[in-house]
Design an enzyme around this catalytic site. Structure first.
Site, PDB file in Angstrom:
ATOM      1  N   HIS A   1      14.891   6.796  -5.299  1.00  0.00           N
ATOM      2  CA  HIS A   1      15.325   5.457  -6.060  1.00  0.00           C
ATOM      3  C   HIS A   1      13.996   5.206  -6.763  1.00  0.00           C
ATOM      4  O   HIS A   1      13.862   5.008  -8.662  1.00  0.00           O
ATOM      5  CB  HIS A   1      15.379   4.409  -5.277  1.00  0.00           C
ATOM      6  CG  HIS A   1      14.700   4.420  -4.052  1.00  0.00           C
ATOM      7  ND1 HIS A   1      14.538   5.231  -2.957  1.00  0.00           N
ATOM      8  CD2 HIS A   1      14.341   3.205  -3.946  1.00  0.00           C
ATOM      9  CE1 HIS A   1      13.700   4.353  -2.192  1.00  0.00           C
ATOM     10  NE2 HIS A   1      13.464   2.919  -2.729  1.00  0.00           N
ATOM     11  N   ARG A   2      12.479   5.199  -6.383  1.00  0.00           N
ATOM     12  CA  ARG A   2      11.524   4.791  -6.837  1.00  0.00           C
ATOM     13  C   ARG A   2      11.091   5.728  -7.876  1.00  0.00           C
ATOM     14  O   ARG A   2      10.641   5.632  -8.427  1.00  0.00           O
ATOM     15  CB  ARG A   2       9.834   4.664  -6.147  1.00  0.00           C
ATOM     16  CG  ARG A   2       8.844   3.979  -6.684  1.00  0.00           C
ATOM     17  CD  ARG A   2       8.372   3.347  -5.559  1.00  0.00           C
ATOM     18  NE  ARG A   2       8.347   2.385  -4.820  1.00  0.00           N
ATOM     19  CZ  ARG A   2       9.035   2.685  -3.703  1.00  0.00           C
ATOM     20  NH1 ARG A   2       9.230   3.279  -3.022  1.00  0.00           N
ATOM     21  NH2 ARG A   2       9.985   1.549  -3.328  1.00  0.00           N
TER      22      ARG A   2
ATOM     23  N   PHE B   1       8.459   4.247   4.677  1.00  0.00           N
ATOM     24  CA  PHE B   1       8.175   2.736   5.380  1.00  0.00           C
ATOM     25  C   PHE B   1       9.214   1.840   5.356  1.00  0.00           C
ATOM     26  O   PHE B   1      10.253   2.717   4.974  1.00  0.00           O
ATOM     27  CB  PHE B   1       6.831   1.903   4.423  1.00  0.00           C
ATOM     28  CG  PHE B   1       7.376   1.760   2.941  1.00  0.00           C
ATOM     29  CD1 PHE B   1       7.433   2.558   2.208  1.00  0.00           C
ATOM     30  CD2 PHE B   1       8.466   0.756   2.383  1.00  0.00           C
ATOM     31  CE1 PHE B   1       7.826   2.669   1.028  1.00  0.00           C
ATOM     32  CE2 PHE B   1       8.236   0.685   0.951  1.00  0.00           C
ATOM     33  CZ  PHE B   1       7.877   1.445   0.389  1.00  0.00           C
TER      34      PHE B   1
ATOM     35  N   ASP C   1      10.711  -3.248  -8.287  1.00  0.00           N
ATOM     36  CA  ASP C   1      11.055  -4.021  -7.080  1.00  0.00           C
ATOM     37  C   ASP C   1      12.139  -3.288  -6.971  1.00  0.00           C
ATOM     38  O   ASP C   1      13.099  -2.834  -7.119  1.00  0.00           O
ATOM     39  CB  ASP C   1      11.644  -5.852  -7.581  1.00  0.00           C
ATOM     40  CG  ASP C   1      11.396  -6.982  -6.459  1.00  0.00           C
ATOM     41  OD1 ASP C   1      10.786  -6.993  -6.152  1.00  0.00           O
ATOM     42  OD2 ASP C   1      12.516  -7.165  -5.944  1.00  0.00           O
ATOM     43  N   SER C   2      12.601  -3.203  -5.419  1.00  0.00           N
ATOM     44  CA  SER C   2      13.270  -2.131  -4.426  1.00  0.00           C
ATOM     45  C   SER C   2      13.556  -2.790  -2.896  1.00  0.00           C
ATOM     46  O   SER C   2      13.307  -4.173  -3.060  1.00  0.00           O
ATOM     47  CB  SER C   2      12.535  -1.193  -3.759  1.00  0.00           C
ATOM     48  OG  SER C   2      11.920  -0.410  -5.377  1.00  0.00           O
TER      49      SER C   2
ATOM     50  N   LYS D   1       0.996  -1.349   0.396  1.00  0.00           N
ATOM     51  CA  LYS D   1      -0.088  -0.119   0.037  1.00  0.00           C
ATOM     52  C   LYS D   1       0.712   1.021   0.158  1.00  0.00           C
ATOM     53  O   LYS D   1       0.810   2.252  -0.638  1.00  0.00           O
ATOM     54  CB  LYS D   1      -0.931  -0.488   1.020  1.00  0.00           C
ATOM     55  CG  LYS D   1      -1.701  -1.094   1.589  1.00  0.00           C
ATOM     56  CD  LYS D   1      -3.127  -0.698   2.394  1.00  0.00           C
ATOM     57  CE  LYS D   1      -2.221  -0.888   3.681  1.00  0.00           C
ATOM     58  NZ  LYS D   1      -2.113  -2.300   4.144  1.00  0.00           N
TER      59      LYS D   1
END
Ligand code: ITT
Length: 205
Positions: free
Chosen positions: A182-183, A154, A71-72, A12
């Site tokens: 980064h995202r 988070f 994917d991180s 989420k």
């Protein structure tokens, strides 16, 4: 043309970040919760890229629509790249964010100075029915501090201070985090690809 993209994630927090970052792009983001259930993809790849491709292609194939996965992970060179691709399960299969942070701080207890350097990496995969899956990555460099600070974000956000900043990601507002994360860096590259591709399709069509 408005493009509908399925965000291939059940996280989420991530979904919220991705939908904020997509605002104003003309792309309609849908979540997996808007579709009938499909089996969870097992993230057993050895790289972020392998997992991202697997997730995006499974969702795109199941619903016949473009799907975007992310994917991180957090990489600490002094820990041979750990937690890395196993960032979500670093402290064990059923662990939570707090347990992961406890384990990380413990593993780094004797490390100081440049040995505390770390970076986040995100690999995004855009799977499009009938086309080759597109991959884009983004990174954020920084360091791991010695305690948790802040309540936003988070995962490893409370222990990570980006290079050039005095606050952890969890002490930043969501907007501040999204400006440098980064995202967001990976997503900005996906957005460029989408804009160019949609433009080409428009010209052809
Ligand atoms: P999905 O696979 O459903 O998208 P996930 O929670 O498994 O969600 P990832 O595998 O991409 O997410 O991320 C692995 C872990 O890395 C995640 O559980 C967090 O602990 C951490 N992480 C990822 N992005 C983060 C961020 O922006 N800030 C802090 N921690 C992050």
């Amino acid at each position: 043309m408005i493009l509908t993209l399925i965000a291939a994630t059940r996280n989420k927090h991530k979904l919220k970040e991705i939908s904020k970052l997509m605002r104003g792009t003309g792309i309609r983001l849908r979540s997996l919760d808007d579709y009938p259930p499909i089996p969870d993809v097992v993230e057993n790849g050895r790289t972020l890229e392998a997992n991202a491709i697997k997730k995006a292609e499974a969702v795109s194939k199941a619903f016949g629509q473009p799907a975007l996965s992310d994917d991180s992970g957090l990489f600490v060179p002094a820990l041979q790249g750990k937690p890395g691709v196993r960032s979500a399960r670093y402290a064990g299969p059923e662990c939570n964010y707090a347990a992961n942070n406890v384990k990380l701080l413990k593993a780094m207890k004797s490390l100081s100075g440049s040995k505390r350097k770390a970076y986040f990496a995100t690999t995004m995969a855009l799977a499009w029915p009938g086309e080759k899956t597109v991959i884009r990555t983004g990174t954020l460099s920084g360091k791991i501090i010695t305690e948790n600070r802040g309540r936003n974000g988070f995962g490893y956000d409370p222990v990570f201070v980006p290079a050039g900043y005095g606050k952890t990601l969890a002490e930043m507002t969501p907007k501040q985090k999204n400006q440098i994360s980064h995202r967001s860096r990976a997503l900005a590259k996906v957005a460029v690809y989408l804009r160019n591709t949609l433009e080409k399709k428009r010209v052809k069509g």
